[in-house]
Design an enzyme around this catalytic site. Structure first.
Site, PDB file in Angstrom:
ATOM      1  N   ASP A 145       0.808  -1.220   0.084  1.00  0.00           N
ATOM      2  CA  ASP A 145       0.305   0.485  -0.040  1.00  0.00           C
ATOM      3  C   ASP A 145       0.768   1.430   0.295  1.00  0.00           C
ATOM      4  O   ASP A 145      -0.336   2.425  -0.762  1.00  0.00           O
ATOM      5  CB  ASP A 145      -0.965  -0.643   1.507  1.00  0.00           C
ATOM      6  CG  ASP A 145      -1.942  -0.455   1.450  1.00  0.00           C
ATOM      7  OD1 ASP A 145      -1.923  -1.469   0.053  1.00  0.00           O
ATOM      8  OD2 ASP A 145      -2.727  -1.008   1.902  1.00  0.00           O
ATOM      9  N   MET A 150      -6.204  -2.231  -4.503  1.00  0.00           N
ATOM     10  CA  MET A 150      -6.188  -2.545  -3.027  1.00  0.00           C
ATOM     11  C   MET A 150      -5.740  -1.024  -2.576  1.00  0.00           C
ATOM     12  O   MET A 150      -5.318   0.421  -3.476  1.00  0.00           O
ATOM     13  CB  MET A 150      -4.868  -3.415  -2.742  1.00  0.00           C
ATOM     14  CG  MET A 150      -5.477  -4.517  -2.759  1.00  0.00           C
ATOM     15  SD  MET A 150      -4.259  -6.528  -1.859  1.00  0.00           S
ATOM     16  CE  MET A 150      -5.663  -7.556  -1.804  1.00  0.00           C
TER      17      MET A 150
END
Lengths: 341, 341, 341, 341
Positions: free
Chosen positions: B127, B169
């Site tokens: 991330d 994501m």
């Protein structure tokens, strides 16, 4: 504002992404008008250009090459351009020129800027050897292509007990060799920054064979060279027909290793596949950011500067800082690779 | 030195490259002994570990996943570990522990460090939302996978006149959506940092259709959310069987757009393909450098720190700087994307 | 049943998939015992082998190379093997040998079969030139790698107005050049089956330049050759040191074209990247099916045969049908390419 | 000859390669004139078409989607076309129509052919379920994309001890699931041709966990279904708002497995990425050959036929043979996969 844009020098994945970004930001963000000169500075001198709108740059973000074309320009004609810098701007009605190119192009850009042309540069080189920017677009794509090749060669080398020498691009700086060598897990890496001794490579390979790892992959930059007197074959040779025949370092090193090891050693010269085709996501993002900031800089009057990546930010750096010195692989990056250099 | 290494938290391409690098640098550079704990902190508590030598890490550089396994650990057991920090080190005879993991792991690492265990952390998250490092490995791979998907979807959307919503994501930070959206040329990007208004997306799509571009691709982070009251569908719903059914934002946004536009809009949820498989060259290099510097830091006694990328250098940063605040997409990065947010 | 398996000859993506499939089918389907000889026929003669169970083949389906290794065997030692065919089987207790290899290997297989050894062959060649099978595994991967390279080169050639000559594998048959040339949209394709005239290529390139397409990509098989007397440069040349220096057809053709056109023409020699690395999905499926059917054939006693793809089915074909004649590119396939040959 | 070409039905990598090939062969080989109808049969009925010359198809060989657009046509309007078949030909002055499409398109093509329109069809489907051809273009690309996803998921599943369910395309036939499942090494494959029992999958997964392989990947075609009564969740469900909510088999199977195993099981729905983007080399070659032979067939008057791959040759087969029966995965192909079905 009326913006002229051109691409010059060798091919580099991401050029189209910069062009697209300049047009998007200029048109949508500022209501600018954009024209694109064809074939680099040649188009500028010869008046070959075309307007660029959203349609003109539609679908080019992921395309290799440059829709504007590129060409080398002789130094004499550049001086001609510099002499007529202001006139050229008036002729085309441009308020700023955004040349996208490598060291030569940026040097030319500075010359034009010094002569009074409002210029904002965008640095471009797959070699990653331009100072004043952490990275250049095109480099990640080149490293990716080279790494994929090393990945493929490694399985072959391993199961067929081979020594492979992969020659990658990098005439003056070894960045591509360093990073693709690290990413591919090359056992030896040769770069221009540090003359190599074939004896070190031989020792490493023999040590590997001795402990059962009967293969090795060496990644060598095209500009790497052996320490003087350490290799039998010279660069250029005169063949039986009297022509000079250039043999790249990859081929020469493979021959040298084969001779010393008494084993087959194969060269693979990756060549131009490293500078063509679809840019990686990384390069598309960097190129897009460069284009965006070049337009902003133009509107802020930051002429004589070029875009540069510094950490996570794009900053404008003086053109002179970019072209005075080549960015070469420093010693501490070599140490990190844990390969034979 | 005897070094313990473990991987914890969700999958992330590059974990094996870090492990390999720790072993290579430790063994070859310092003559260290390396052991690897299995399944993260669980293995540390349960005494499940194995020695790692060059053979153990042979061929793993480009492999996804982690050869050591990973598992989530309950907070209670972590406190148990912290209470016995010194004892644990003695039991295994380790002079330092190198945990590789995300925010949770680094928080645990700090807890152990505070309790007296010599710890050097390596940050990991696809991330890219860990502070004190410009980038984390795994992120480039995730962006690459997402961009390849957007590239494929775009040609379909264009020739079949579709609206596509791609969910990528990013629960708390929108980095993957931002960069894959920019790299893929998404027309709208939705990220957690800025609540979006579906009306803006509708306006953008209608404007596109009006000028003949009869398709659009929206890239949405799984953690993005609409401004309150702007969308009909809620997050979780109770189905006819009384179960709560979770609907991701991608699916919900596609339904919302379809309803508002009166056109088909398809969701594509990329899911776990973003965190598996062969790491990109970029991530392998970054992971390798992190591993190398973690070992160096261990030898220099820089405990309680983790590796961080700062510009082009790897620097050691205090663990507390990494975990106090999530690194979120700042406003100026949003502006550069020239998409609807 | 006790099955011996070995891989021989050059590298070919898919070898591991065959080995895995033989083990899976043998063990799970029939309760067989499988042993793998190392380094091809050498391991057979020297008694170097190891048992192969499910764990031994875990994770190898997508891996390039061969876990069993491969090596060339001298003809004399093969005769030795043939003379002791039955004895060898007794020594190792094998009921059947499954050699996976190219033309040489299959010829050896036939020799052993004739000498009384129960043999079931599996054909392997990236060149796709084995008769009696529509396709061989490894070929699709080679074509894919070559096509990706041509894709990359084409954008560079186009935006930088270059002539590029890509040399691909194929010593005796031009399948890789034909299919990668078609898939990449090469403007000229040169294959061993039909001697080419550089004048045709020159005419095509000049016609292209005349209508504004200022680039061309030529795909040439390493075994292609010009019609006699049509090119200046010979194959091997004696350099100034008295060594013969081999120049591949790609390099020679590029020089020839450069001379005739008065333009730069760059050779790119793809080399071993075409035969290493992760096999394509197509090749994994074909290799898996070959392995499965080889085991079935062994149980049915179809010795002296090899697996072959015929349409959508795998059929067993006599080894002699495979090795009597090379499968070359027929005239009608050349016509379909619509390129200059 | 004047040739009309159109693309109809869902997206399929390779459509542009067929269009390009028709234009190249028609123009260069026969001096034909080519026009392309926009948005499938709609363009035919509404008179929306454009001439296609070499420039119009330049650079599209490797591009996904279709430059002509595609759209679904209502049956009623098709009858309208059939009623005016000859008139339509006269209006546009076309001597033959080459529709490129799936089962629906080929059925329409036959209808038009029966009504007197000279038609040569080209079959298209990523599902590979059209009879009378060994393979269709687009299928290899879909399998490749699905296999890459399974490759990525497998490393994650393995190191994080997960059960993953990958849903791939294939409503009526399980070809994509079969081949990507085989290529990716899926442990279970579910296809429409054979109703599956979740209990078999559970048994296989538990057996794997018991011998230390603590992960599993199941590849399921979107059209697969459980044997009646074996699964708790139904297809469509009514949610709390009174809407029917469709849940794909991948999601349902993951829930079912999670419930039965007492372990997390994650669904990944690949969706439209399978039908977009750059076609594989295999698909480009097949598509190019189909286009070439369609033009030849037109010139030979082989109307009412379509191109088909038979072994290594392209043959013309009657349209009726293609559309009477779907090509489904036969039992012997299931056996070869050595997975749980």
């Amino acid at each position: 504002m009326r913006i002229g844009v051109l691409t010059a020098g060798g091919d580099c994945p991401g050029l189209n992404a910069v062009i697209r970004s300049v047009v998007h930001r200029g048109l949508t963000g500022h209501g600018d008008e954009i024209i694109g000169f064809e074939d680099g500075f040649k188009g500028l001198l010869e008046g070959r250009y075309r307007p660029l709108d959203l349609n003109a740059v539609s679908g080019i973000l992921a395309r290799g090459g440059t829709i504007l074309g590129s060409a080398r320009l002789e130094r004499a004609r550049l001086h001609e351009a510099a002499d007529n810098a202001e006139e050229l701007c008036q002729t085309y009605g441009i308020d700023v020129l955004i040349p996208i190119g490598g060291e030569g192009t940026l040097t030319a850009a500075r010359m034009l800027a010094d002569a009074g042309m409002p210029v904002v540069g965008v640095p471009k080189t797959i070699d990653n050897d331009i100072s004043a920017t952490d990275r250049t677009f095109g480099f990640d794509t080149a490293v990716t292509v080279a790494t994929e090749a090393i990945d493929r060669l490694k399985t072959t080398a391993e199961s067929h007990q081979r020594v492979m020498v992969v020659e990658v691009m990098g005439r003056h700086a070894g960045w591509i060799a360093l990073e693709s060598g690290m990413a591919g897990g090359a056992h030896g890496i040769c770069i221009p920054e540090r003359p190599f001794d074939p004896a070190d490579l031989v020792a490493m390979i023999e040590e590997r064979f001795a402990r059962g790892k009967k293969f090795a992959v060496i990644c060598v930059a095209e500009g790497a060279h052996p320490i003087q007197g350490s290799m039998a074959y010279g660069y250029g040779e005169i063949d039986a027909y009297g022509h000079e025949r250039f043999m790249g370092i990859g081929t020469r090193l493979a021959e040298e290793l084969a001779n010393r090891l008494g084993k087959e050693a194969r060269p693979v010269i990756l060549g131009h596949v490293q500078r063509g085709g679809v840019p990686t996501a990384y390069d598309r993002v960097l190129a897009t950011r460069f284009g965006w900031h070049a337009v902003e800089a133009a509107h802020e009057g930051a002429f004589g500067h070029m875009t540069g990546l510094r950490g996570t930010s794009i900053e404008m750096v003086p053109l002179k800082d970019a072209i005075t010195e080549l960015k070469r692989v420093p010693e501490d990056r070599i140490r990190e690779a844990e390969s034979v250099f």
